[in-house]
Design a protein around this motif. Sequence first.
Motif, short mmCIF file in Angstrom:
data_model
loop_
_atom_site.label_atom_id
_atom_site.label_comp_id
_atom_site.label_asym_id
_atom_site.label_seq_id
_atom_site.Cartn_x
_atom_site.Cartn_y
_atom_site.Cartn_z
N GLY A 83 0.79 -1.22 0.00
CA GLY A 83 0.00 0.00 0.00
C GLY A 83 0.83 1.27 0.00
O GLY A 83 0.31 2.35 -0.28
N ASP A 84 2.12 1.18 0.32
CA ASP A 84 2.96 2.37 0.34
C ASP A 84 3.16 2.92 -1.06
O ASP A 84 3.26 2.17 -2.04
N VAL A 85 3.23 4.25 -1.15
CA VAL A 85 3.57 4.93 -2.39
C VAL A 85 5.04 5.30 -2.30
O VAL A 85 5.50 5.88 -1.31
N GLU A 113 1.56 11.02 0.36
CA GLU A 113 0.78 10.50 -0.78
C GLU A 113 0.13 9.17 -0.41
O GLU A 113 -1.00 8.89 -0.81
N THR A 114 0.83 8.34 0.36
CA THR A 114 0.26 7.07 0.81
C THR A 114 -1.00 7.34 1.63
O THR A 114 -2.05 6.73 1.39
N ASP A 115 -0.91 8.27 2.59
CA ASP A 115 -2.07 8.60 3.43
C ASP A 115 -3.21 9.18 2.60
O ASP A 115 -4.38 8.85 2.82
N GLY A 161 -9.41 6.02 -0.90
CA GLY A 161 -9.99 4.69 -1.00
C GLY A 161 -11.04 4.43 0.07
O GLY A 161 -12.09 3.85 -0.20
N GLN A 162 -10.77 4.89 1.30
CA GLN A 162 -11.73 4.71 2.38
C GLN A 162 -13.00 5.50 2.12
O GLN A 162 -14.11 5.03 2.38
N ARG A 163 -12.87 6.73 1.60
CA ARG A 163 -14.06 7.54 1.28
C ARG A 163 -14.90 6.85 0.21
O ARG A 163 -16.13 6.85 0.28
N GLN A 164 -14.24 6.24 -0.77
CA GLN A 164 -14.98 5.54 -1.81
C GLN A 164 -15.72 4.33 -1.23
O GLN A 164 -16.87 4.08 -1.57
#
Length: 95
Positions: free
Chosen positions: A49-51, A69-71, A77-80
């Motif tokens: 998951g890290d960018v 950017e990772t956060d 993604g969580q909002r979606q």
Amino acid sequence: MASEQQHEELGISHVTIDGIEGQVARVELPDGTTEDWRLASLPRGVKEGDVIRIDVQGGDVDTQIDHEETDRRHALGQRQLDSLNAATSDGDIDL
């Protein structure tokens, strides 16, 4: 987007760690394709998951985990997922 294009012109790009198996990381490239990279070629402590920010200047390559950017991508993604969960009544999906 203009900012991202400007960064690419300067030799800066981002890849995402899609998965890690043993000493190999599956990396998602900016165009959406994936490649297997040696874990040793990535910053220490990298996880799924890290960018990763890659900066190429004059033949030198600097890689580092881009925590901001990772956060940002995790929050998006969580909002979606939250939006999808709000539309259903039979269960939640969580990242």
